[in-house]
Design a protein around this motif. Structure first.
Motif, PDB file in Angstrom:
ATOM      1  N   ALA A 146       0.837  -1.209   0.000  1.00 34.35           N
ATOM      2  CA  ALA A 146       0.000   0.000   0.000  1.00 34.35           C
ATOM      3  C   ALA A 146       0.864   1.248   0.000  1.00 34.35           C
ATOM      4  O   ALA A 146       0.612   2.205  -0.750  1.00 34.35           O
ATOM      5  CB  ALA A 146      -0.927  -0.018   1.208  1.00 34.35           C
ATOM      6  N   PHE A 147       1.904   1.244   0.832  1.00 32.27           N
ATOM      7  CA  PHE A 147       2.791   2.402   0.921  1.00 32.27           C
ATOM      8  C   PHE A 147       3.545   2.630  -0.385  1.00 32.27           C
ATOM      9  O   PHE A 147       3.599   3.748  -0.911  1.00 32.27           O
ATOM     10  CB  PHE A 147       3.781   2.220   2.072  1.00 32.27           C
ATOM     11  N   GLY A 148       4.140   1.562  -0.945  1.00 27.95           N
ATOM     12  CA  GLY A 148       4.891   1.709  -2.189  1.00 27.95           C
ATOM     13  C   GLY A 148       4.022   2.178  -3.337  1.00 27.95           C
ATOM     14  O   GLY A 148       4.456   2.990  -4.173  1.00 27.95           O
ATOM     15  N   SER A 149       2.782   1.691  -3.399  1.00 24.27           N
ATOM     16  CA  SER A 149       1.868   2.099  -4.472  1.00 24.27           C
ATOM     17  C   SER A 149       1.541   3.585  -4.379  1.00 24.27           C
ATOM     18  O   SER A 149       1.529   4.293  -5.395  1.00 24.27           O
ATOM     19  CB  SER A 149       0.580   1.271  -4.401  1.00 24.27           C
ATOM     20  N   ILE A 150       1.262   4.056  -3.166  1.00 20.23           N
ATOM     21  CA  ILE A 150       0.958   5.478  -2.980  1.00 20.23           C
ATOM     22  C   ILE A 150       2.181   6.324  -3.285  1.00 20.23           C
ATOM     23  O   ILE A 150       2.084   7.372  -3.955  1.00 20.23           O
ATOM     24  CB  ILE A 150       0.459   5.741  -1.548  1.00 20.23           C
ATOM     25  N   ALA A 151       3.357   5.902  -2.819  1.00 24.94           N
ATOM     26  CA  ALA A 151       4.576   6.674  -3.072  1.00 24.94           C
ATOM     27  C   ALA A 151       4.853   6.781  -4.570  1.00 24.94           C
ATOM     28  O   ALA A 151       5.263   7.841  -5.069  1.00 24.94           O
ATOM     29  CB  ALA A 151       5.757   6.037  -2.354  1.00 24.94           C
ATOM     30  N   ALA A 152       4.617   5.696  -5.308  1.00 24.72           N
ATOM     31  CA  ALA A 152       4.802   5.741  -6.768  1.00 24.72           C
ATOM     32  C   ALA A 152       3.821   6.710  -7.397  1.00 24.72           C
ATOM     33  O   ALA A 152       4.179   7.475  -8.316  1.00 24.72           O
ATOM     34  CB  ALA A 152       4.636   4.339  -7.352  1.00 24.72           C
ATOM     35  N   ARG A 153       2.579   6.719  -6.921  1.00 20.56           N
ATOM     36  CA  ARG A 153       1.587   7.661  -7.453  1.00 20.56           C
ATOM     37  C   ARG A 153       1.953   9.104  -7.133  1.00 20.56           C
ATOM     38  O   ARG A 153       1.575  10.025  -7.873  1.00 20.56           O
ATOM     39  CB  ARG A 153       0.213   7.330  -6.886  1.00 20.56           C
ATOM     40  N   LEU A 154       2.701   9.300  -6.051  1.00 19.21           N
ATOM     41  CA  LEU A 154       3.149  10.652  -5.689  1.00 19.21           C
ATOM     42  C   LEU A 154       4.398  11.073  -6.460  1.00 19.21           C
ATOM     43  O   LEU A 154       4.921  12.163  -6.232  1.00 19.21           O
ATOM     44  CB  LEU A 154       3.422  10.723  -4.191  1.00 19.21           C
ATOM     45  N   GLY A 155       4.879  10.207  -7.335  1.00 21.28           N
ATOM     46  CA  GLY A 155       6.007  10.574  -8.194  1.00 21.28           C
ATOM     47  C   GLY A 155       7.357  10.127  -7.704  1.00 21.28           C
ATOM     48  O   GLY A 155       8.383  10.517  -8.276  1.00 21.28           O
ATOM     49  N   CYS A 156       7.412   9.291  -6.662  1.00 24.56           N
ATOM     50  CA  CYS A 156       8.692   8.765  -6.207  1.00 24.56           C
ATOM     51  C   CYS A 156       9.149   7.628  -7.125  1.00 24.56           C
ATOM     52  O   CYS A 156       8.338   6.928  -7.722  1.00 24.56           O
ATOM     53  CB  CYS A 156       8.574   8.233  -4.774  1.00 24.56           C
ATOM     54  N   LYS A 157      10.457   7.453  -7.217  1.00 19.65           N
ATOM     55  CA  LYS A 157      11.041   6.325  -7.940  1.00 19.65           C
ATOM     56  C   LYS A 157      11.178   5.187  -6.930  1.00 19.65           C
ATOM     57  O   LYS A 157      12.066   5.201  -6.083  1.00 19.65           O
ATOM     58  CB  LYS A 157      12.398   6.709  -8.519  1.00 19.65           C
ATOM     59  N   VAL A 158      10.287   4.221  -7.011  1.00 16.45           N
ATOM     60  CA  VAL A 158      10.159   3.195  -5.967  1.00 16.45           C
ATOM     61  C   VAL A 158      10.878   1.911  -6.376  1.00 16.45           C
ATOM     62  O   VAL A 158      10.708   1.416  -7.494  1.00 16.45           O
ATOM     63  CB  VAL A 158       8.671   2.890  -5.686  1.00 16.45           C
ATOM     64  N   ILE A 159      11.671   1.404  -5.449  1.00 21.50           N
ATOM     65  CA  ILE A 159      12.339   0.112  -5.604  1.00 21.50           C
ATOM     66  C   ILE A 159      11.809  -0.805  -4.508  1.00 21.50           C
ATOM     67  O   ILE A 159      11.815  -0.438  -3.326  1.00 21.50           O
ATOM     68  CB  ILE A 159      13.873   0.256  -5.479  1.00 21.50           C
ATOM     69  N   ILE A 160      11.341  -1.973  -4.903  1.00 17.79           N
ATOM     70  CA  ILE A 160      10.768  -2.940  -3.969  1.00 17.79           C
ATOM     71  C   ILE A 160      11.772  -4.061  -3.728  1.00 17.79           C
ATOM     72  O   ILE A 160      12.351  -4.595  -4.677  1.00 17.79           O
ATOM     73  CB  ILE A 160       9.473  -3.553  -4.531  1.00 17.79           C
TER      74      ILE A 160
END
Length: 263
Positions: A32-46
């Motif tokens: 949930a956190f990673g999905s929201i952060a990606a929608r906020l424009g962060c470059k997310v690495i899982i």
């Protein structure tokens, strides 16, 4: 004192285009956190277990690296792969965590106890050790802890001890990595995810009857009258990783609907 730019109080979370690593990014809260952060424009690495990554699939706007936090070699290899991309990490959210059900002291299983300590405490510490050379100036780290690390919950000696240790590590790393890096924790109570049904990494689903306890009895003890959902925990993590929290370090924020004050 150096000149400080005013935080962007209209944004909750790390700056857009910053790089965020989510360890345990396939579990309920981490996903949930990673999905929201990606929608906020962060470059997310899982980072997560290979099976968990396969089941969850790719989170839009992110990429995945397999890791097993119980295995030091796996941790080293995961961060070696990450370093080869010349990435600089602005934020890290360690959202991993699991237990193996109730394990009372009279019947304590040593292998299970050691496994839980390894995955919930030793692994996250080793991950930060490997991540440290990749951290940007003024980076921020958040560990996902639990109220069980502070409250005596029968049957959770390994999990509670591991998360209490993680709370201590939060304060220790906040001192060690200062002033350039902030380190904080978020400690939820029970959250309605696959965790309470056996754990996403062990194949549990996000819905269905809780495997660990009586949900209605738990809710009756919570002043806000319900169990948390993932979104209740995402906001506090985003806040602690944001510039609005730039003067907060070494803290563990309890997020449990008032349950902590009751206990």
């Amino acid at each position: 004192m150096p000149y400080l730019l005013r935080p962007d109080f209209e944004r909750l979370g790390p700056p857009a285009n910053s790089t965020l690593l989510v360890i345990g990014g396939c579990g309920g809260i981490g996903h949930a956190f990673g999905s929201i952060a990606a929608r906020l424009g962060c470059k997310v690495i899982i980072m997560d277990l290979p099976d968990a990554i396969s089941r969850r699939g790719e989170t839009p706007g992110s990429r995945s690296i397999p890791v097993d936090l119980r295995d030091e070699g796996s941790i080293i290899e995961a961060f070696k792969l990450l370093a080869e991309t010349d990435v600089t990490l602005n934020s890290i959210a360690v959202c991993s965590g699991y237990t193996k059900g109730h394990d009372h002291i009279a019947t304590l299983d040593t292998d299970r106890f050691d496994d839980i300590i390894s995955g919930n405490l030793r692994g996250p510490v080793l991950a930060i050790r490997e991540a440290r050379p990749l951290l940007a100036d003024h980076a921020s780290i958040v560990f996902l802890s639990t109220a069980i690390g502070q409250i005596g919950a029968p049957g959770y000696a390994g999990y509670g001890a591991a998360k209490a240790g993680l709370n201590a590590v939060t304060r220790i790393l906040a001192a060690e990595l200062a002033p350039g890096v902030r380190v904080n924790g978020v400690a939820p109570g029970a959250v309605d995810t696959a965790f309470i049904r056996g754990g996403y990494g062990d194949g549990a689903e996000e819905t269905g009857a809780p495997a660990r306890f009586d949900k209605e009895a738990y809710n009756a003890r919570i002043p806000l009258g319900r169990m948390a959902v993932s979104d209740d925990i995402v906001g506090p993590i985003l806040f602690l990783l944001s510039d609005a929290a730039r003067y907060i370090s070494g803290q563990v924020l309890h997020v449990n609907g008032g349950g902590f004050m009751r206990d």
